[in-house]
Scaffold this motif. Sequence first.
Motif, mmCIF file in Angstrom:
data_model
loop_
_atom_site.group_PDB
_atom_site.id
_atom_site.type_symbol
_atom_site.label_atom_id
_atom_site.label_comp_id
_atom_site.label_asym_id
_atom_site.label_seq_id
_atom_site.Cartn_x
_atom_site.Cartn_y
_atom_site.Cartn_z
ATOM 1 N N CYS A 145 0.838 -1.205 0.000
ATOM 2 C CA CYS A 145 0.000 0.000 0.000
ATOM 3 C C CYS A 145 0.872 1.255 0.000
ATOM 4 C CB CYS A 145 -0.915 0.016 1.214
ATOM 5 S SG CYS A 145 -1.853 1.564 1.272
ATOM 6 N N SER A 147 0.209 4.189 0.781
ATOM 7 C CA SER A 147 -0.005 5.160 1.858
ATOM 8 C C SER A 147 0.559 4.644 3.184
ATOM 9 C CB SER A 147 -1.495 5.501 1.991
ATOM 10 O OG SER A 147 -2.139 4.594 2.848
ATOM 11 N N PHE A 178 -1.352 2.753 -6.235
ATOM 12 C CA PHE A 178 -2.229 1.636 -5.916
ATOM 13 C C PHE A 178 -2.197 0.646 -7.080
ATOM 14 C CE2 PHE A 178 -3.777 5.014 -3.145
ATOM 15 C CZ PHE A 178 -3.830 4.326 -1.947
ATOM 16 N N CYS A 205 -8.086 0.553 -1.721
ATOM 17 C CA CYS A 205 -7.433 0.004 -0.524
ATOM 18 C C CYS A 205 -8.126 0.512 0.733
ATOM 19 C CB CYS A 205 -5.956 0.381 -0.484
ATOM 20 S SG CYS A 205 -5.081 -0.424 0.889
ATOM 21 N N CYS A 207 -6.930 -0.679 3.825
ATOM 22 C CA CYS A 207 -6.052 -1.212 4.872
ATOM 23 C C CYS A 207 -6.102 -0.272 6.082
ATOM 24 C CB CYS A 207 -4.616 -1.359 4.352
ATOM 25 S SG CYS A 207 -3.720 0.195 4.173
ATOM 26 N N CYS A 210 -4.584 3.216 5.456
ATOM 27 C CA CYS A 210 -5.436 4.114 4.681
ATOM 28 C C CYS A 210 -6.602 4.620 5.533
ATOM 29 C CB CYS A 210 -5.976 3.411 3.434
ATOM 30 S SG CYS A 210 -4.748 3.261 2.108
HETATM 31 ZN ZN ZN Z 1 -3.959 1.109 2.100
#
Ligand code: ZN
Length: 395
Positions: A145, A147, A178, A205, A207, A210
């Motif tokens: 990811c 971020s 992404f 995403c 997660c 994020c």
């Molecule tokens: Zn993420």
Amino acid sequence: MDGRCAMFQTYVSCHLWDLVDEGIDEVLGRLKGEAGADGVSVTVACPRVGLLRPHRGVSPRTFRSEGGLQFQPNKDAYAATRLRPVVAEWLRKTNPLAAVAEGCERLGLSLRGRIVGCHSEALASRHEFVAVKDVFGDLHPAWLCPSNPDVREYLRALVSDLSTSYPFAALEIEAASFPPAGGRNWGRETCADLGPTGEWLLGLCFCESCRQAATGEGIDAAAAARSATVLLERALATGEPVPKSVEALVASDQILGDYAAWGVRQVTGLIELLRGACRCRLVVRRAGDRLTTGSDFAAISAHCDALLTSPPEPADEVEPVVQAAVADAGELGKVEVGVSACAPACPDSTTLVRALSTAARLGVRTAVVENYGLLPTRRLDWIKQAARYAVRESE
Ligand SMILES: [Zn+2]
């Protein structure tokens, strides 16, 4: 030497395993002599590969690797991240990148490094806490990811390490974003046709990084996840695609729109971070867009030295992608062209000559031709011809 001079520069991309298996000095000599290259672009971090190699005598004929770093990292550079760099298994303790750098210097070839950023089976499988996670909580098997703070610090360290330790004229980065939307990119099959909007929703995403970071910036990540879940559950239950286009959905669902726009800013911010850490030119491959990978190249171009754009098949459809890249970058001087000399994109030498000459005529001054180890040897001469015509066109 690189990009900004008036003369057209042709780079040939190579993988380090091909250089090592065929002899570093021998391959570099051929690239300069037989392909007429001004420089080479070597992949320094890549995902899993499996390649059938055409050159006589290479062994094994099929090269397979889990991917990872193609050089020995300076471990101290990665102290601030929980991601431990993974060196490709085929290297063992060797570091051929150093010999490649020396060889390039000796032959007067310019050296570039190509980094595949967030696409890494090697890292995603070892560090599940940094993998992209869909709205159902399922992990992406191959994508980090962008971020996640550990991923960002890892990539920052990687760019800093490479640009400090080796004499690169430029680092080319791709997939610092992404993942491209679409079930196939996650390696999973499904019966339901979710439609482009469903694929897009499933590609977002959600997660913990994020969710937390977006929430901290006033974005209602939980509500965005609920919207995405409702739409996807309906599509999965009925087998009918999500009806609206992504644009229409984003326009009608402000929260989802805000969440997606936040993701786009994360990708731009990552490139800005990498620019700050990079001691040579930083070139970003222009692939994907705001909706498919969260990449807003108009914004990204403010934080890099050039956008590297590639035509779709056939390889000589150069003009539309150059124009689109100029629209993003704001100036021709920040646009480079990547061209595959492999079939089926490039069926003959005329196609390659036309691709590079068109780029040169439009004012582009750097092309990267892919990829030495995959090309039948006789195609080196195609590159030489194309490079020669492009120089003539640029004079
Ligand atoms: Zn993420």
